[in-house]
Scaffold this motif. Structure first.
Motif, short mmCIF file in Angstrom:
data_model
loop_
_atom_site.label_atom_id
_atom_site.label_comp_id
_atom_site.label_asym_id
_atom_site.label_seq_id
_atom_site.Cartn_x
_atom_site.Cartn_y
_atom_site.Cartn_z
N THR A 83 36.22 11.65 -4.11
CA THR A 83 37.09 12.21 -3.10
C THR A 83 36.90 13.63 -2.49
N LEU A 123 32.21 9.85 0.85
CA LEU A 123 33.34 9.41 1.51
C LEU A 123 32.58 8.91 2.76
N GLY A 179 31.60 5.55 2.17
CA GLY A 179 32.89 4.63 1.90
C GLY A 179 33.40 4.60 3.22
N GLU A 180 33.34 5.29 4.07
CA GLU A 180 33.73 5.07 5.77
C GLU A 180 32.96 3.92 6.50
N TYR A 228 33.78 0.80 5.03
CA TYR A 228 35.27 0.37 5.61
C TYR A 228 35.02 -0.28 7.02
N TYR A 261 37.61 6.12 -0.63
CA TYR A 261 37.71 6.38 1.01
C TYR A 261 39.08 6.13 0.97
#
Ligand code: HEC
Ligand code: HEC
Length: 301
Positions: free
Chosen positions: A126, A132, A135-136, A139, A293
């Motif tokens: 994180t 991140l 991860g975004e 997502y 994320y």
């Protein structure tokens, strides 16, 4: 070529294709006759403006040659690649296979990067801007259909930013949720509670748990029923149980809506939200990044 479910279409396409190619050959041969030694040229019999005659010259040889090359090319193409009905070509090439090769090549390229991220704890990830960002993107690809592009959810689909967790908000719990999925089970209570009146009473009591105005006489009767039927999952104080995915009923955050009608409906007919398991589909490395994320979103509050 599993798309062909009858031999008829296989032969229909294959024969039509071959006839068309042979027809092209015939047409070309026909066009090339007339390259005679003599200098006389046929005309088509069309004459304009008194002396403009349309001649019927054969195509130039180089031009004909190009046409023959395309025909030879198509013959080889149909021999090597799928095209003639069900015949798959002697190279066994399929678009599915090509896609799988591409995916494998991509995995080989990003695999080591993901493997390194997987060695890093979710908490440390994180703090890693690049992780991140990845991860975004994951997502956006896999989760927005249900949880929304802003991760604020919708009715029946939890908000992943608000720090309210049905199944727990620690990095490990979030990862378990995404890996294995979750199946919430809130039974239908209308029959058990003795019909609409019983539901009304408990619904009034549920309203009181988040400090909202209630019809106190009904709520008092609802309390008794709540203690009998609901504490096992939602707790004596109504704060829920993340082991069962039973929501906190005191925080005035509602998965299925907080109006009296919606709450009564939740109680009367039950709710069975399902978060599909992603572990097998995405693999642990991607889920690990997704967990980081999601966890980071909840820490932004
Ligand atoms: C077996 C465990 C269990 C029992 C017993 C139970 N619940 Fe639930 N309840 C749940 C779960 C799990 C959910 C979440 C359902 C979902 O996510 O789809 C839930 C959801 C709810 C909701 C919707 C909350 C929201 O945020 O929209 C209400 C209201 C509710 N329960 C009230 C009650 C009442 C009142 C009783 C007693 C009559 C009761 N529950 C008994 C497990 C239970
Ligand atoms: C088909 C719809 C669907 C998809 C796709 C989906 N989810 Fe969910 N998710 C749900 C539902 C529904 C729940 C709530 C289950 C319940 O009622 O307890 C949930 C719950 C969750 C929770 C638990 C929330 C809490 O409060 O404890 C997390 C975390 C989560 N999803 C993350 C993800 C991520 C990350 C992805 C993408 C990989 C994803 N979900 C894709 C439907 C979906």
């Amino acid at each position: 070529m599993a798309d062909f479910n009858s031999d008829f279409w296989h032969w229909y396409i294959a024969i039509l294709t071959i006839i068309s190619i042979l027809a092209c050959v015939w047409l070309l041969r026909w066009m090339s006759t007339g390259h005679s030694k003599s200098d006389t040229v046929e005309d088509t019999g069309h004459v304009w403006d008194g002396d403009l005659t349309e001649l019927n010259n054969p195509l130039p040889r180089w031009w004909l040659g190009l046409f023959y090359i395309t025909i030879v090319f198509s013959a080889f193409y149909l021999l090597l690649y799928p095209g003639l009905g069900k015949f798959g070509g002697i190279l066994d090439w399929t678009s599915q296979g090509a896609y799988e090769e591409e995916v494998a090549a991509m995995d080989a390229k990003v695999g080591p990067l993901f493997a390194r991220y997987q060695q890093t704890s979710i908490l440390d990830l994180t703090k890693d801007e690049t992780a991140l960002k990845v991860g975004e993107r994951l997502y956006a690809n896999y989760c927005t259909t249900c949880h929304g592009s802003d991760a604020r959810g919708a009715r029946g689909y939890p908000n992943l930013r608000d720090g309210n967790w049905l199944w727990g908000g620690s990095p490990a719990e979030i990862k378990t949720t995404i890996m294995q999925g979750r199946q919430a089970a809130m039974p239908a209570w209308e029959a058990v509670l003795g019909g609409e009146r019983g539901v009304d009473e408990v619904a009034q009591y549920v309203l009181s748990l988040s400090g909202r105005a209630t019809i106190s006489e009904l709520a008092a009767q609802g309390k008794t029923k709540y203690e009998m039927f609901c504490v096992a999952c939602h707790g004596a104080d109504g704060t829920g149980n993340t082991a069962l995915g039973a929501p906190n009923l005191t925080d005035n955050t509602w998965l299925y809506g907080g109006s009296l009608t919606r709450i009564s409906q939740s109680i009367a007919v039950g709710r069975n939200g399902k978060m599909p398991a992603q572990g097998e589909f995405l693999g642990e490395a991607k889920v690990h990044l997704l967990s980081a994320y999601i966890y980071s979103l909840s820490q932004q509050q």
